[in-house]
Design a protein around this motif. Structure first.
Motif, mmCIF file in Angstrom:
data_model
loop_
_atom_site.group_PDB
_atom_site.id
_atom_site.type_symbol
_atom_site.label_atom_id
_atom_site.label_comp_id
_atom_site.label_asym_id
_atom_site.label_seq_id
_atom_site.Cartn_x
_atom_site.Cartn_y
_atom_site.Cartn_z
ATOM 1 N N THR A 160 0.836 -1.193 0.000
ATOM 2 C CA THR A 160 0.000 0.000 0.000
ATOM 3 C C THR A 160 0.873 1.247 0.000
ATOM 4 O O THR A 160 2.096 1.185 0.201
ATOM 5 C CB THR A 160 -0.909 0.040 1.241
ATOM 6 O OG1 THR A 160 -0.087 0.042 2.421
ATOM 7 C CG2 THR A 160 -1.855 -1.157 1.296
ATOM 8 N N ASP A 161 0.237 2.369 -0.197
ATOM 9 C CA ASP A 161 0.877 3.683 -0.103
ATOM 10 C C ASP A 161 1.627 3.762 1.237
ATOM 11 O O ASP A 161 1.077 3.427 2.280
ATOM 12 C CB ASP A 161 -0.220 4.746 -0.187
ATOM 13 C CG ASP A 161 0.299 6.154 -0.081
ATOM 14 O OD1 ASP A 161 1.362 6.443 -0.646
ATOM 15 O OD2 ASP A 161 -0.385 6.983 0.556
ATOM 16 N N GLY A 162 2.896 4.143 1.183
ATOM 17 C CA GLY A 162 3.693 4.273 2.403
ATOM 18 C C GLY A 162 4.600 3.097 2.705
ATOM 19 O O GLY A 162 5.456 3.195 3.578
ATOM 20 N N CYS A 163 4.433 1.978 1.999
ATOM 21 C CA CYS A 163 5.327 0.829 2.207
ATOM 22 C C CYS A 163 6.693 1.117 1.585
ATOM 23 O O CYS A 163 6.792 1.768 0.553
ATOM 24 C CB CYS A 163 4.764 -0.429 1.549
ATOM 25 S SG CYS A 163 3.411 -1.212 2.436
ATOM 26 N N LYS A 164 7.717 0.606 2.221
ATOM 27 C CA LYS A 164 9.068 0.648 1.654
ATOM 28 C C LYS A 164 9.259 -0.635 0.873
ATOM 29 O O LYS A 164 8.990 -1.725 1.380
ATOM 30 C CB LYS A 164 10.105 0.765 2.768
ATOM 31 C CG LYS A 164 10.063 2.105 3.475
ATOM 32 C CD LYS A 164 11.107 2.166 4.557
ATOM 33 C CE LYS A 164 11.145 3.529 5.198
ATOM 34 N NZ LYS A 164 12.157 3.586 6.260
ATOM 35 N N TRP A 165 9.778 -0.521 -0.378
ATOM 36 C CA TRP A 165 9.869 -1.690 -1.245
ATOM 37 C C TRP A 165 11.053 -1.559 -2.183
ATOM 38 O O TRP A 165 11.349 -0.470 -2.669
ATOM 39 C CB TRP A 165 8.572 -1.815 -2.055
ATOM 40 C CG TRP A 165 8.349 -3.176 -2.616
ATOM 41 C CD1 TRP A 165 8.314 -3.515 -3.934
ATOM 42 C CD2 TRP A 165 8.105 -4.393 -1.901
ATOM 43 N NE1 TRP A 165 8.078 -4.859 -4.080
ATOM 44 C CE2 TRP A 165 7.944 -5.421 -2.838
ATOM 45 C CE3 TRP A 165 8.025 -4.698 -0.538
ATOM 46 C CZ2 TRP A 165 7.703 -6.740 -2.477
ATOM 47 C CZ3 TRP A 165 7.784 -6.012 -0.175
ATOM 48 C CH2 TRP A 165 7.623 -7.009 -1.137
ATOM 49 N N CYS A 166 11.731 -2.646 -2.450
ATOM 50 C CA CYS A 166 12.822 -2.670 -3.424
ATOM 51 C C CYS A 166 12.198 -2.766 -4.815
ATOM 52 O O CYS A 166 11.576 -3.770 -5.159
ATOM 53 C CB CYS A 166 13.756 -3.845 -3.163
ATOM 54 S SG CYS A 166 14.616 -3.732 -1.578
ATOM 55 N N LEU A 167 12.354 -1.722 -5.584
ATOM 56 C CA LEU A 167 11.699 -1.593 -6.882
ATOM 57 C C LEU A 167 12.613 -2.010 -8.021
ATOM 58 O O LEU A 167 13.834 -1.840 -7.952
ATOM 59 C CB LEU A 167 11.283 -0.138 -7.108
ATOM 60 C CG LEU A 167 10.365 0.456 -6.038
ATOM 61 C CD1 LEU A 167 10.218 1.949 -6.246
ATOM 62 C CD2 LEU A 167 9.024 -0.240 -6.048
ATOM 63 N N CYS A 168 11.989 -2.507 -9.086
ATOM 64 C CA CYS A 168 12.732 -2.791 -10.308
ATOM 65 C C CYS A 168 13.274 -1.479 -10.864
ATOM 66 O O CYS A 168 12.543 -0.487 -10.969
ATOM 67 C CB CYS A 168 11.828 -3.444 -11.348
ATOM 68 S SG CYS A 168 11.285 -5.085 -10.892
ATOM 69 N N THR A 169 14.530 -1.496 -11.204
ATOM 70 C CA THR A 169 15.188 -0.289 -11.702
ATOM 71 C C THR A 169 14.454 0.294 -12.904
ATOM 72 O O THR A 169 14.204 1.502 -12.952
ATOM 73 C CB THR A 169 16.654 -0.613 -12.061
ATOM 74 O OG1 THR A 169 17.293 -1.136 -10.901
ATOM 75 C CG2 THR A 169 17.395 0.616 -12.529
ATOM 76 N N ASN A 170 14.099 -0.543 -13.863
ATOM 77 C CA ASN A 170 13.434 -0.025 -15.065
ATOM 78 C C ASN A 170 12.054 0.540 -14.784
ATOM 79 O O ASN A 170 11.639 1.502 -15.415
ATOM 80 C CB ASN A 170 13.379 -1.088 -16.159
ATOM 81 C CG ASN A 170 14.741 -1.282 -16.807
ATOM 82 O OD1 ASN A 170 15.590 -0.390 -16.789
ATOM 83 N ND2 ASN A 170 14.947 -2.449 -17.379
#
Length: 161
Positions: A77-87
Motif C-alpha cells: 500500500t501507499d507508504g510501504c518501503k519496497w525494493c523496486l525494479c530499476t526499469n
C-alpha cells in the motif's frame, strides 16, 4: 511449495549503495528485496534488478498496475518501503510531469544498490531522494513502516512482471 531464490553472489554486507558505501538495510516490515532479507541487493537470478529502495505512493502503485505489475495484489500500500525494479522506477521518472510528481517514489540512497546506476543516473536518484538522504551516504532508515504484505502461505511473496 515455492522455493527460495538462490543466494546473491555477494553477502549483503559486501554490496555497495549508489554512494559507494556499504548497502544499508531497507525494510523488514514489509520484508523486501529480491532475496527477502530486507536489502535491495541484486544477483544473477534477479532479472528485474530490484535495486531501488523506494517509498511507495498511490500514484506509483497505479502506474505499476497499469504496466502489468499490480503490487497491491501482494498486499503493498501507499507508504510501504519496497525494493523496486530499476526499469519500473525509471519509467515512472520518464512519465513524471515535474520533480514533485508523486508517481516517482522517493529513494533511500543508503539502501539503493549500486547496480541501479547501470540504468539511472545518480543525479536523478538524488533529485528524488527521501528527506535526509541526499548526501548522507548511509545509515539507518527513519520512520520504519509497520505494514506487512499478505501471504497465502505458498512461500515467499513475489512480484509479477
Amino acid at each position: 511449495m515455492a522455493t527460495k531464490p538462490a543466494s546473491s553472489t555477494k553477502p549483503s554486507n559486501h554490496n555497495l549503495n549508489v554512494l559507494k558505501k556499504p548497502l544499508g538495510l531497507f525494510s523488514k516490515q514489509p520484508m523486501t528485496g529480491f532475496y527477502r532479507d530486507g536489502y535491495c541487493r541484486t544477483g544473477p537470478d534477479d532479472k528485474g534488478n530490484h535495486a531501488v529502495a523506494g517509498l511507495l505512493t498511490k500514484e506509483f502503485l497505479d502506474f505499476s498496475a497499469s504496466r502489468g505489475n499490480n503490487l497491491r495484489e501482494i498486499g503493498l500500500t501507499d507508504g510501504c518501503k519496497w525494493c523496486l525494479c530499476t526499469n519500473r522506477w525509471k519509467e515512472a521518472l520518464e512519465a513524471a510531469k515535474s520533480d514533485d510528481d508523486p508517481v516517482v517514489p522517493k529513494v533511500f540512497l543508503h539502501a539503493t544498490d549500486e547496480s541501479a546506476l547501470k540504468s539511472i543516473g545518480l543525479e536523478d536518484l538524488k533529485r528524488f531522494a527521501a528527506e535526509g538522504e541526499a548526501g548522507s551516504g548511509g545509515g539507518a532508515t527513519r520512520n520504519p513502516v509497520t505494514q506487512t504484505p499478505s501471504s497465502d502461505g505458498r512461500g515467499p511473496i513475489r512480484e509479477t512482471h
